[in-house]
Design a protein around this motif. Structure first.
Motif, PDB file in Angstrom:
ATOM      1  N   ALA A 186     -33.902  -5.469  38.399  1.00  0.00           N
ATOM      2  CA  ALA A 186     -35.230  -5.180  37.853  1.00  0.00           C
ATOM      3  C   ALA A 186     -35.658  -3.783  38.265  1.00  0.00           C
ATOM      4  O   ALA A 186     -35.235  -3.266  39.303  1.00  0.00           O
ATOM      5  CB  ALA A 186     -36.251  -6.194  38.352  1.00  0.00           C
ATOM      6  N   VAL A 187     -36.499  -3.176  37.434  1.00  0.00           N
ATOM      7  CA  VAL A 187     -37.262  -2.003  37.834  1.00  0.00           C
ATOM      8  C   VAL A 187     -38.732  -2.399  37.771  1.00  0.00           C
ATOM      9  O   VAL A 187     -39.116  -3.218  36.934  1.00  0.00           O
ATOM     10  CB  VAL A 187     -36.987  -0.787  36.922  1.00  0.00           C
ATOM     11  CG1 VAL A 187     -35.614  -0.221  37.184  1.00  0.00           C
ATOM     12  CG2 VAL A 187     -37.145  -1.139  35.454  1.00  0.00           C
ATOM     13  N   ALA A 240     -31.575  -7.710  42.458  1.00  0.00           N
ATOM     14  CA  ALA A 240     -31.920  -6.419  43.071  1.00  0.00           C
ATOM     15  C   ALA A 240     -33.062  -5.828  42.261  1.00  0.00           C
ATOM     16  O   ALA A 240     -33.189  -6.084  41.065  1.00  0.00           O
ATOM     17  CB  ALA A 240     -30.716  -5.476  43.062  1.00  0.00           C
ATOM     18  N   ALA A 241     -33.904  -5.051  42.920  1.00  0.00           N
ATOM     19  CA  ALA A 241     -35.051  -4.446  42.246  1.00  0.00           C
ATOM     20  C   ALA A 241     -35.264  -3.044  42.774  1.00  0.00           C
ATOM     21  O   ALA A 241     -35.128  -2.786  43.975  1.00  0.00           O
ATOM     22  CB  ALA A 241     -36.309  -5.285  42.459  1.00  0.00           C
ATOM     23  N   VAL A 242     -35.600  -2.125  41.863  1.00  0.00           N
ATOM     24  CA  VAL A 242     -35.802  -0.718  42.224  1.00  0.00           C
ATOM     25  C   VAL A 242     -37.214  -0.319  41.839  1.00  0.00           C
ATOM     26  O   VAL A 242     -37.642  -0.517  40.692  1.00  0.00           O
ATOM     27  CB  VAL A 242     -34.782   0.188  41.509  1.00  0.00           C
ATOM     28  CG1 VAL A 242     -35.015   1.653  41.886  1.00  0.00           C
ATOM     29  CG2 VAL A 242     -33.361  -0.231  41.853  1.00  0.00           C
ATOM     30  N   HIS A 243     -37.939   0.250  42.794  1.00  0.00           N
ATOM     31  CA  HIS A 243     -39.332   0.654  42.591  1.00  0.00           C
ATOM     32  C   HIS A 243     -39.395   1.968  41.814  1.00  0.00           C
ATOM     33  O   HIS A 243     -38.685   2.933  42.125  1.00  0.00           O
ATOM     34  CB  HIS A 243     -40.014   0.819  43.953  1.00  0.00           C
ATOM     35  CG  HIS A 243     -41.442   1.250  43.858  1.00  0.00           C
ATOM     36  ND1 HIS A 243     -41.997   2.195  44.700  1.00  0.00           N
ATOM     37  CD2 HIS A 243     -42.436   0.873  43.020  1.00  0.00           C
ATOM     38  CE1 HIS A 243     -43.271   2.375  44.382  1.00  0.00           C
ATOM     39  NE2 HIS A 243     -43.559   1.575  43.375  1.00  0.00           N
ATOM     40  N   LEU A 244     -40.272   1.983  40.790  1.00  0.00           N
ATOM     41  CA  LEU A 244     -40.588   3.207  40.057  1.00  0.00           C
ATOM     42  C   LEU A 244     -41.993   3.614  40.477  1.00  0.00           C
ATOM     43  O   LEU A 244     -42.958   2.949  40.098  1.00  0.00           O
ATOM     44  CB  LEU A 244     -40.533   2.967  38.548  1.00  0.00           C
ATOM     45  CG  LEU A 244     -39.228   2.382  37.991  1.00  0.00           C
ATOM     46  CD1 LEU A 244     -39.347   2.167  36.492  1.00  0.00           C
ATOM     47  CD2 LEU A 244     -38.042   3.292  38.314  1.00  0.00           C
ATOM     48  N   PRO A 245     -42.170   4.659  41.257  1.00  0.00           N
ATOM     49  CA  PRO A 245     -43.496   4.993  41.797  1.00  0.00           C
ATOM     50  C   PRO A 245     -44.509   5.264  40.696  1.00  0.00           C
ATOM     51  O   PRO A 245     -44.223   5.955  39.714  1.00  0.00           O
ATOM     52  CB  PRO A 245     -43.230   6.258  42.624  1.00  0.00           C
ATOM     53  CG  PRO A 245     -41.767   6.218  42.933  1.00  0.00           C
ATOM     54  CD  PRO A 245     -41.133   5.585  41.731  1.00  0.00           C
ATOM     55  N   GLY A 246     -45.692   4.681  40.839  1.00  0.00           N
ATOM     56  CA  GLY A 246     -46.755   4.864  39.865  1.00  0.00           C
ATOM     57  C   GLY A 246     -47.144   3.547  39.236  1.00  0.00           C
ATOM     58  O   GLY A 246     -46.546   2.492  39.501  1.00  0.00           O
ATOM     59  N   ASN A 247     -48.164   3.594  38.389  1.00  0.00           N
ATOM     60  CA  ASN A 247     -48.675   2.390  37.741  1.00  0.00           C
ATOM     61  C   ASN A 247     -48.560   2.422  36.221  1.00  0.00           C
ATOM     62  O   ASN A 247     -48.207   1.429  35.599  1.00  0.00           O
ATOM     63  CB  ASN A 247     -50.147   2.175  38.112  1.00  0.00           C
ATOM     64  CG  ASN A 247     -50.323   1.800  39.562  1.00  0.00           C
ATOM     65  OD1 ASN A 247     -49.591   0.972  40.091  1.00  0.00           O
ATOM     66  ND2 ASN A 247     -51.303   2.411  40.216  1.00  0.00           N
ATOM     67  N   THR A 248     -48.887   3.554  35.617  1.00  0.00           N
ATOM     68  CA  THR A 248     -48.955   3.619  34.166  1.00  0.00           C
ATOM     69  C   THR A 248     -47.557   3.626  33.562  1.00  0.00           C
ATOM     70  O   THR A 248     -46.580   4.019  34.221  1.00  0.00           O
ATOM     71  CB  THR A 248     -49.691   4.883  33.710  1.00  0.00           C
ATOM     72  OG1 THR A 248     -48.900   6.038  34.063  1.00  0.00           O
ATOM     73  CG2 THR A 248     -51.065   4.991  34.357  1.00  0.00           C
TER      74      THR A 248
END
Length: 635
Positions: free
Chosen positions: A30-31, A47-55
């Motif tokens: 997941a992202v 596994a999951a990868v963070h995408l910084p931000g909200n929009t």
């Protein structure tokens, strides 16, 4: 050979794709954005990868970050889901260039269908019936009404119906701005608007070896704000016109062959009641409404997408469709305030499980409905042999659902499913214009639910010796409690005496505890389940769900706002400001525009006056209740 799939999406569709990927013995990636960090799809992935931000622009629309995440997590394939980058040819090419398998159609096919303007030209050349496209400069009074549409994307965003020439320029500007925000492309075009058409679409599945399936058709005519609300397979219209299905399937296969299509796709048509149909667009991805096709054919379309992407061959013919399936989109919306999207904590979300019922949901108890994405909570799908029976069963499931924390459109959905016109198959795109938009909750139901809430609250305040809250050994004034239901205030007055409940009307108390109240109203016993969450009370009964907000007896002065204040109805971003301080405005005049949940919302002047204060600027994030502007009386 695919071993690990990254889903470049979120919520319901990410969970649905993970379900198939896991069943095939593959691992999932997941992202997720910062706003989605605690959503179920993140925890369910291997596994999951963070995408910084909200929009979306900071996260799910960043092709570079998504490809980097796939490589970092060891994924060897990418599934785009729907929305976001699913129909972005550059993203598909970036995935392929990174050495990953793209679970989607060829890049050239995406490009050719990515512009609705160019797509219609291609389809016309392939012999597929089309509605003529109009450039804005060509539109005349004889062409009205026209539909302004975004050339890229879909889902009702960047779309406007125009009935007056003098409104055309402003609506084109608004549609273009919305399309630019949603899809990164502000190109729009016009076409003749058929107010009472039928929206019919054909599911395509094609492999790399020349086999093209027309899997089945769906009808998605009941729409609000050009957003589909109810979808079903097969189409009631097509069922009535014997030759129409074969003609639709032939046109859809021609469309796919014209662009050497592979994978899953949908060819959408607008049809009239005589069976004439015209190409609207081709969606080069999985559709939101794909479950109704799966439920009537027994296919797993995601599994087939993965098989085609792996180079496998399809059988010569798809399985035949059997029975009927209906899907409704359950949205977090406020029906009492023009269906504005809702945000907040979803305290409780439960639908009963039964044979022939499927729930594809992006949320669980405690999920946060954020302002950054589409407000769809779930797709609820029922299937069976008989269309009318399926509709009634689905309506009952919705009516008995427990949904606490945000308003929803479930009453509207149940109303549609029980409507005689729907049951008769009369489901054109003017359904709401013809029949209205649901019914309101009866006042007697609200009053009974408020009484149950007040009694449950009193039961929760009992002393250790079980003296009822507010008990007096002499006759006294009734206990009073007020609740806000939408914009209305409901006041409850009652007395609990040694002889039982005393309340206006023919009402008797049968049983009482902090979470459940049984009342006999006019000789009919009703049970009410009551749940309190702090500033919110949710009451469920066979009469329907009612959400109440306790009215405090003493208001904090800090919570009061000046007369004429316009407050944000939801969290969002100010995208445009159309006035200045000191400017004279008329009632209904747009003052500023908010973007929330991928839609644009207009904040208008409540009355004639002058803009006394303007407290926000374009680009500013605001929370619900934030004062945006103050309009006062003119001198």
């Amino acid at each position: 050979m695919i071993s690990s799939v990254l889903v470049a999406n979120r919520g319901e569709i990410a969970r649905r794709i993970f379900r198939t990927v896991r069943s095939l013995g593959l691992s999932t990636v997941a992202v997720y954005s910062s706003a989605d960090a605690r959503m179920p799809f993140v925890d369910e992935a291997d596994a999951a990868v963070h995408l910084p931000g909200n929009t979306p622009g900071e996260t799910y629309l960043r092709a570079d970050l998504v490809v980097e995440a796939a490589l970092r997590a060891g994924a060897d394939a990418v599934h785009p889901g729907y929305g976001f980058l699913s129909e972005n040819a550059a993203f598909a090419q970036a995935v392929i260039d990174a050495g990953l398998t793209w679970i989607g159609p060829p890049v050239d096919a995406i490009s050719s269908m990515g512009s609705k303007i160019e797509a219609k030209k291609l389809m016309a050349a392939a012999g597929v019936p089309v509605l003529a496209e109009l450039t804005p400069a060509e539109v005349s009074a004889d062409d009205l009404p026209v539909l302004v549409k975004a050339s890229a994307g879909g889902g009702g965003r960047g779309m406007r119906v125009v009935s007056r020439l003098e409104d055309l320029a402003a609506e084109i500007d608004a549609a273009s701005a919305e399309a630019l925000s949603a899809f990164g492309d502000g190109t729009v075009f016009c076409e003749r608007y058929l107010a009472t058409g039928r929206h019919i679409e054909v599911q395509i599945m094609a492999d790399r070896h020349g086999t093209i399936w027309a899997v089945g058709e769906r009808e998605c005519s009941i729409q609000r704000r050009h957003q589909k609300v109810v979808e079903e397979a097969p189409s009631p219209l097509v069922d009535r016109i014997p030759a129409m299905r074969a003609e639709l399937f032939d046109a859809a296969r021609k469309a796919a062959a014209a662009i050497s299509y592979t994978g899953a796709g949908t060819v959408e048509f607008l049809a009239d009641e005589d069976g004439n149909f015209y190409f609207l667009e081709m969606n080069t991805r999985l559709q939101v409404e794909h479950p109704v096709t799966e439920e009537t054919t027994g296919l797993d379309l995601v599994e087939l997408q993965i098989a085609v992407a792996s180079g496998e061959e399809l059988p010569p013919e798809p399985p035949p469709a059997v029975g009927h399936a209906i899907e409704v989109r359950l949205y977090a919306e406020d029906p009492q305030h023009e269906w504005q999207p809702q945000t907040g904590v979803l305290h409780r979300f439960a639908l009963e499980q039964q044979e022939g019922l499927r729930v594809d949901s992006g949320v669980v108890d405690g999920s946060e409905v954020s302002p950054y994405y589409d407000p769809m909570l779930a797709k609820v799908i029922a299937c069976g042999a008989d269309r009318a029976a399926v509709a009634r069963r689905l309506a009952g499931v919705l009516e008995r659902a427990t949904i606490h924390g945000v308003g929803t459109n479930r009453e509207l959905l149940a109303w549609i499913l029980r409507h005689p016109a729907f049951l008769a198959g009369d489901t054109d795109t003017a359904f709401f214009d013809t029949h209205g938009v649901g019914t309101t909750v009866d006042d007697s139901v609200v009053r009974a639910s408020a009484l149950a809430a007040a009694l449950a609250d009193a039961a929760g305040r009992r002393t250790p010796v079980r003296v009822p809250s507010g008990w007096r050994n002499l006759v006294s004034q009734p206990q009073r409690k007020s609740y806000r239901y939408g914009d209305d205030v409901v006041e409850v007055a009652y007395r609990l005496t040694r002889d039982g409940l005393v309340v206006d009307g023919n009402t008797a108390l049968i049983s009482l505890d902090p979470g459940s109240v049984a009342l006999e109203v006019n000789g009919v016993r009703r049970s009410f389940e009551v749940a309190a969450y702090g500033g919110l009370v949710c009451v469920d009964s066979a009469l329907g769900g009612v959400t109440l907000r306790p009215v405090e007896r003493f208001v904090d002065p800090a919570d009061q706002v000046a007369a004429g204040s316009l407050v944000a109805p939801m969290p969002g971003t100010v995208i445009r400001v159309g006035v200045a301080v000191g400017e004279m405005v008329k009632q209904g005049q747009p003052l500023l525009w908010l973007e929330a949940m991928k839609m644009e919302h207009t904040i208008a002047a409540p009355a004639d006056g002058v803009v006394g204060e303007l407290k926000v600027a374009a680009g500013q994030q605001v929370e619900v209740g934030t004062v945006l502007a103050v309009v006062g009386e003119s001198a």
